[in-house]
Design a protein around this motif. Structure first.
Motif, mmCIF file in Angstrom:
data_model
loop_
_atom_site.group_PDB
_atom_site.id
_atom_site.type_symbol
_atom_site.label_atom_id
_atom_site.label_comp_id
_atom_site.label_asym_id
_atom_site.label_seq_id
_atom_site.Cartn_x
_atom_site.Cartn_y
_atom_site.Cartn_z
ATOM 1 N N TYR A 77 63.012 -64.010 -38.681
ATOM 2 C CA TYR A 77 64.111 -63.369 -38.241
ATOM 3 C C TYR A 77 64.230 -62.565 -37.121
ATOM 4 C CZ TYR A 77 67.444 -59.554 -38.492
ATOM 5 O OH TYR A 77 68.592 -58.636 -37.912
ATOM 6 N N GLU A 78 62.847 -61.526 -37.084
ATOM 7 C CA GLU A 78 62.971 -60.643 -36.166
ATOM 8 C C GLU A 78 62.836 -61.608 -34.747
ATOM 9 O OE1 GLU A 78 60.912 -56.835 -37.970
ATOM 10 O OE2 GLU A 78 59.760 -57.961 -36.598
ATOM 11 N N GLU A 79 62.067 -62.484 -34.829
ATOM 12 C CA GLU A 79 61.867 -63.337 -33.309
ATOM 13 C C GLU A 79 62.676 -64.282 -32.900
ATOM 14 O OE1 GLU A 79 57.609 -64.342 -32.922
ATOM 15 O OE2 GLU A 79 56.875 -62.508 -33.737
ATOM 16 N N ALA A 80 63.518 -64.889 -34.069
ATOM 17 C CA ALA A 80 64.350 -66.111 -33.609
ATOM 18 C C ALA A 80 65.666 -66.138 -34.425
ATOM 19 C CB ALA A 80 63.428 -67.372 -33.917
ATOM 20 N N GLY A 81 65.808 -65.086 -35.245
ATOM 21 C CA GLY A 81 66.969 -64.974 -36.004
ATOM 22 C C GLY A 81 67.106 -66.134 -36.952
ATOM 23 N N VAL A 82 66.017 -66.583 -37.550
ATOM 24 C CA VAL A 82 66.071 -67.730 -38.543
ATOM 25 C C VAL A 82 66.057 -67.187 -39.881
ATOM 26 C CG1 VAL A 82 64.701 -69.759 -39.527
ATOM 27 C CG2 VAL A 82 65.099 -69.404 -36.884
ATOM 28 N N VAL A 83 66.879 -67.561 -40.665
ATOM 29 C CA VAL A 83 66.987 -67.525 -42.148
ATOM 30 C C VAL A 83 66.561 -68.703 -42.992
ATOM 31 C CG1 VAL A 83 68.476 -66.679 -44.046
ATOM 32 C CG2 VAL A 83 68.783 -65.480 -41.804
#
Length: 161
Positions: A77-83
């Protein structure tokens, strides 16, 4: 205690402390192996490092009082916004180096957790600090800048299909 024995204990203690300057302990980092279906093979998320621009998996230091797989979710989440949906068990690990801001490099063991992609957010903490690349697995293996990560991806290819 004899003088000779006392000197030996002191010499060993001194030598042990001195050797710490040359032998750096291995540290643990947690990585998120974010994957999603692709046209012919799964796609893997690689992110650039902030300093040198090397392509790596999102990773970071373990979060206190959290299971390791939750740290992987946080890093994605922090590095790429991936959920996504994490596996609670690690796929495996590889050895790496972490470059510190003072130029020092420390050896690390990187524990890798697969995260099945659900969505990518438009806003996240490190937006603009890294470049993000979704690559087919075979291209990701060739694009990574850490040989051990490339070997890890090659070894676990069948686990990602």
């Amino acid at each position: 205690m004899s003088v000779a024995k006392a000197l030996t204990v002191q010499n060993i203690s001194w030598l042990h402390g001195f050797s710490g300057l040359f032998v750096r302990p291995r540290r643990l980092q947690i990585a998120a192996l974010c994957c999603r279906p692709g046209d012919n093979e799964p796609e893997i998320l690689l992110v650039s490092t902030r300093g040198t621009g090397r392509l790596i998996l999102p990773k970071g230091w373990p979060e206190k009082d959290k299971p390791a797989y939750e740290t992987a979710v946080i890093e994605a989440y922090e590095e790429a916004g991936v959920v996504g949906e994490p596996d609670s068990r690690a796929m495996g690990s590889f050895r790496s180096f972490k470059g510190l801001s003072d130029g020092l490099r420390i050896r690390t063991k990187v524990l890798v957790f697969r995260i099945r992609f659900k969505k990518q957010l438009q806003s996240f903490p490190e937006i603009g600090q890294r470049k993000l690349f979704w690559l087919p697995l075979s291209e990701a293996i060739e694009a990574v800048d850490e040989p051990a990560l490339g070997r890890f991806l090659r070894k676990h290819r069948s686990d990602l299909v």
